[in-house]
Design a protein around this motif. Structure first.
Motif, mmCIF file in Angstrom:
data_model
loop_
_atom_site.group_PDB
_atom_site.id
_atom_site.type_symbol
_atom_site.label_atom_id
_atom_site.label_comp_id
_atom_site.label_asym_id
_atom_site.label_seq_id
_atom_site.Cartn_x
_atom_site.Cartn_y
_atom_site.Cartn_z
ATOM 1 N N THR A 62 0.890 -1.326 -0.042
ATOM 2 C CA THR A 62 0.128 0.109 -0.053
ATOM 3 C C THR A 62 0.766 1.122 0.101
ATOM 4 O O THR A 62 0.764 2.027 -0.654
ATOM 5 N N PHE A 63 1.980 1.054 0.786
ATOM 6 C CA PHE A 63 2.728 2.388 1.107
ATOM 7 C C PHE A 63 3.583 2.617 -0.555
ATOM 8 O O PHE A 63 3.463 3.854 -0.690
ATOM 9 N N PHE A 64 4.005 1.744 -0.944
ATOM 10 C CA PHE A 64 4.604 1.853 -2.281
ATOM 11 C C PHE A 64 3.690 2.290 -3.399
ATOM 12 O O PHE A 64 4.028 3.050 -4.324
ATOM 13 N N LEU A 65 2.544 1.728 -3.224
ATOM 14 C CA LEU A 65 1.625 2.162 -4.240
ATOM 15 C C LEU A 65 1.207 3.638 -4.302
ATOM 16 O O LEU A 65 1.102 4.383 -5.138
ATOM 17 N N THR A 66 1.168 3.861 -3.146
ATOM 18 C CA THR A 66 0.718 5.457 -2.761
ATOM 19 C C THR A 66 1.810 6.361 -3.191
ATOM 20 O O THR A 66 1.504 7.103 -3.677
ATOM 21 N N LEU A 67 3.096 5.818 -3.004
ATOM 22 C CA LEU A 67 4.312 6.579 -3.556
ATOM 23 C C LEU A 67 4.191 6.836 -5.103
ATOM 24 O O LEU A 67 4.376 7.764 -5.447
ATOM 25 N N LEU A 68 3.945 5.623 -5.754
ATOM 26 C CA LEU A 68 3.858 5.616 -7.258
ATOM 27 C C LEU A 68 2.513 6.358 -7.688
ATOM 28 O O LEU A 68 2.964 7.139 -8.722
ATOM 29 N N LEU A 69 1.587 6.422 -7.084
ATOM 30 C CA LEU A 69 0.355 7.433 -7.632
ATOM 31 C C LEU A 69 0.876 8.845 -7.134
ATOM 32 O O LEU A 69 0.544 9.493 -8.147
ATOM 33 N N LEU A 70 1.546 8.952 -6.023
ATOM 34 C CA LEU A 70 1.731 10.361 -6.093
ATOM 35 C C LEU A 70 2.859 10.815 -6.890
ATOM 36 O O LEU A 70 2.760 12.061 -7.401
ATOM 37 N N PHE A 71 3.785 9.893 -7.449
ATOM 38 C CA PHE A 71 4.782 10.340 -8.417
ATOM 39 C C PHE A 71 4.254 10.759 -9.691
ATOM 40 O O PHE A 71 4.359 11.570 -10.323
ATOM 41 N N VAL A 72 3.105 9.751 -10.181
ATOM 42 C CA VAL A 72 2.413 9.791 -11.489
ATOM 43 C C VAL A 72 1.783 11.143 -11.188
ATOM 44 O O VAL A 72 1.688 11.849 -12.431
ATOM 45 N N HIS A 73 1.131 11.478 -10.104
ATOM 46 C CA HIS A 73 0.287 12.664 -10.232
ATOM 47 C C HIS A 73 0.892 13.981 -10.261
ATOM 48 O O HIS A 73 0.693 14.758 -11.072
ATOM 49 N N CYS A 74 2.295 13.879 -9.611
ATOM 50 C CA CYS A 74 3.063 15.139 -9.532
ATOM 51 C C CYS A 74 3.586 15.491 -11.047
ATOM 52 O O CYS A 74 3.693 16.274 -11.704
ATOM 53 N N CYS A 75 3.849 13.994 -11.774
ATOM 54 C CA CYS A 75 4.611 14.217 -13.182
ATOM 55 C C CYS A 75 3.472 14.841 -14.193
ATOM 56 O O CYS A 75 3.656 15.726 -15.074
ATOM 57 N N ALA A 76 1.993 14.260 -13.959
ATOM 58 C CA ALA A 76 1.245 14.689 -14.792
ATOM 59 C C ALA A 76 0.678 16.158 -14.620
ATOM 60 O O ALA A 76 0.316 16.806 -15.586
ATOM 61 N N ASN A 77 0.640 16.503 -13.357
ATOM 62 C CA ASN A 77 0.423 17.843 -13.232
ATOM 63 C C ASN A 77 1.491 19.058 -13.235
ATOM 64 O O ASN A 77 1.359 20.173 -12.845
ATOM 65 N N SER A 78 3.009 18.433 -13.322
ATOM 66 C CA SER A 78 3.959 19.460 -13.310
ATOM 67 C C SER A 78 4.005 20.194 -14.342
ATOM 68 O O SER A 78 3.776 19.994 -15.710
ATOM 69 N N GLN A 79 4.141 21.628 -14.328
ATOM 70 C CA GLN A 79 4.589 22.433 -15.366
ATOM 71 C C GLN A 79 5.776 23.062 -15.560
ATOM 72 O O GLN A 79 6.418 23.034 -14.328
ATOM 73 N N PRO A 80 6.373 23.409 -16.756
ATOM 74 C CA PRO A 80 7.707 23.794 -16.986
ATOM 75 C C PRO A 80 7.767 25.124 -16.099
ATOM 76 O O PRO A 80 6.829 26.141 -16.228
ATOM 77 N N ALA A 81 8.840 25.380 -15.500
ATOM 78 C CA ALA A 81 9.017 26.677 -14.827
ATOM 79 C C ALA A 81 8.995 27.831 -15.695
ATOM 80 O O ALA A 81 9.609 27.607 -16.849
ATOM 81 N N LYS A 82 8.287 28.874 -15.375
ATOM 82 C CA LYS A 82 8.229 30.051 -15.969
ATOM 83 C C LYS A 82 9.417 30.560 -16.285
ATOM 84 O O LYS A 82 10.411 30.967 -15.471
ATOM 85 N N PRO A 83 9.856 30.984 -17.509
ATOM 86 C CA PRO A 83 11.241 32.023 -17.692
ATOM 87 C C PRO A 83 11.090 33.159 -16.817
ATOM 88 O O PRO A 83 10.181 33.756 -16.669
ATOM 89 N N ILE A 84 12.373 33.511 -16.202
ATOM 90 C CA ILE A 84 12.772 34.714 -15.645
ATOM 91 C C ILE A 84 13.535 35.340 -16.494
ATOM 92 O O ILE A 84 14.630 35.393 -16.455
#
Length: 395
Positions: A10-32
């Motif tokens: 359950t712990f590793f499945l949760t980590l995997l789901l969290l990783f997938v969620h973060c990758c799916a929702n991550s946006q490239p950093a805005k140029p400064i």
């Protein structure tokens, strides 16, 4: 042991789901942009008298660079204004005089017109100059010509120049004819392609090191890089760079459509959608009908003023357009006599950088044949360009 095993699963499945969620929702950093990194340049200009080459695009988030520097007690003593003026409200080709900025009281020196280069007297009481304007990555867009003259004047008057870099919205590819010797003008000063894929900072380094300034002088140059930017970055301009480039699509179509300025075909000046439509009175293409009219600060005397034009509507393009001659050749063939299509051979030669493209089109070359003829010089330019890149390239 079974509950422990289930807990681990359950712990590793949760980590995997969290990783997938973060990758799916991550946006490239805005140029400064360079101007938004004061920690890298304020100490350098503090206590010095500063001249700025800036316009309406010189923003630090929502604050103009002039106001941003004044709030930090930087002594801004002069503003050099180029095409479209300091506030960006001067129409294409319109001249303007020296004046005093009403909001700040700072003198504004006009460097668009007969005089495009600062005089030694313009640098009296100046210790350092700054260039910060949003370019669009085309050889004939005049902001880089103004930067060239500023670099030259700074070199001749021993004034260091700081370039606050910004992304190039057409910086993800190289294309177009390379300017040939003898065709230098304010719409093309350097032996580079139409789409050169350099930021202003990279181009400044190239101009300096390649000896392109008058008499081979060298400018004391510093560039503040953009953070979180590569040449693959799809950059959306927060401010229109000039009155007739109102959105990202117009900026991307600009390299392809600007050649039509040398012809009797409208590219939408005098409408609400310049550089997004093509047409002329009596055109057999009828995707759109439009009537160019004078618009204060945008197009005071547009081609085919008050005449009904029909033609091509490009406003629904969804991809990121790249440089093409397709529209140019399409409209050239709308005229029974090619001589009726052309308005100015000289203007076409200056925009394209030689007489070759004009001749190839009149001789019936295809786009593929024309582009193939550019390749040896494009390849040489790409090798040269690599020497001055500050950012990860698109290749």
């Amino acid at each position: 042991m079974k509950p422990i095993k289930q807990y681990r699963q359950t712990f590793f499945l949760t980590l995997l789901l969290l990783f997938v969620h973060c990758c799916a929702n991550s946006q490239p950093a805005k140029p400064i942009v360079g101007a938004e990194q004061p920690e890298k340049y304020i100490s350098y200009i503090s206590g010095k008298r500063v001249a700025l080459m800036v316009n309406h695009t010189s923003m630090v988030d929502t604050v103009h660079l002039v106001d941003f520097l004044l709030e930090r007690d930087i002594d801004v003593v002069k503003i050099f204004a180029v095409e479209h003026g300091f506030r960006g409200n001067v129409a294409y080709g319109e001249l303007f005089d020296n004046e005093i900025d009403q909001q700040t009281g700072i003198p504004i020196v006009s460097l668009y017109g007969e005089r495009k280069k600062a005089l030694p007297s313009d640098f009296e009481g100046v210790d350092v100059a700054i260039f910060d304007m949003q370019d669009v990555g085309c050889r004939f867009y005049t902001y880089i010509s103004s930067m060239h003259y500023l670099m030259e004047a700074c070199a001749e008057n021993n004034i260091p120049l700081l370039v606050l870099d910004r992304p190039n919205p057409n910086g993800d590819y190289v294309d177009g004819p390379v300017l040939q010797r003898g065709f230098e003008s304010f719409v093309g000063m350097h032996p580079i392609p139409v789409v050169h894929a350099c930021t202003v900072g990279e181009l400044a380094l190239m101009i300096n090191a390649e000896g392109w300034l008058k008499n081979g002088v060298s400018c004391n140059l510093r560039v503040i890089k953009v953070e979180n930017y590569t040449h693959n970055t799809a950059y959306s301009l927060p401010v229109r760079p000039s009155p007739n480039l109102p959105n990202n699509l117009a900026v991307r179509l600009y390299p392809s459509l600007c050649f039509l300025e040398a012809t009797n075909v409208s590219i939408g000046r005098g409408t609400e959608f310049p550089f997004q439509v093509i047409g002329f009175p009596g055109c057999q293409i009828d995707e759109i009908v439009f009537t160019p009219r004078p618009i204060e600060g945008f197009s005071n005397n547009p081609l085919f003023k008050d005449e009904t034009c029909s033609g091509t509507d490009l406003r629904n393009l969804t991809e990121r357009p790249q440089f093409t001659l397709r529209y140019f050749l399409l409209y050239m063939n709308q005229f029974e006599k090619h001589s009726d299509f052309w308005k100015s051979k000289r203007w076409m030669s200056l925009l394209s950088g030689s007489e070759q493209l004009y001749q190839q089109m009149n001789e019936g070359f295809t786009e593929e044949q024309i582009k193939e003829s550019w390749q040896p010089e494009i390849i040489r330019y790409k090798v040269l360009r690599k020497k001055y890149l500050l950012y990860v390239d698109f290749e």
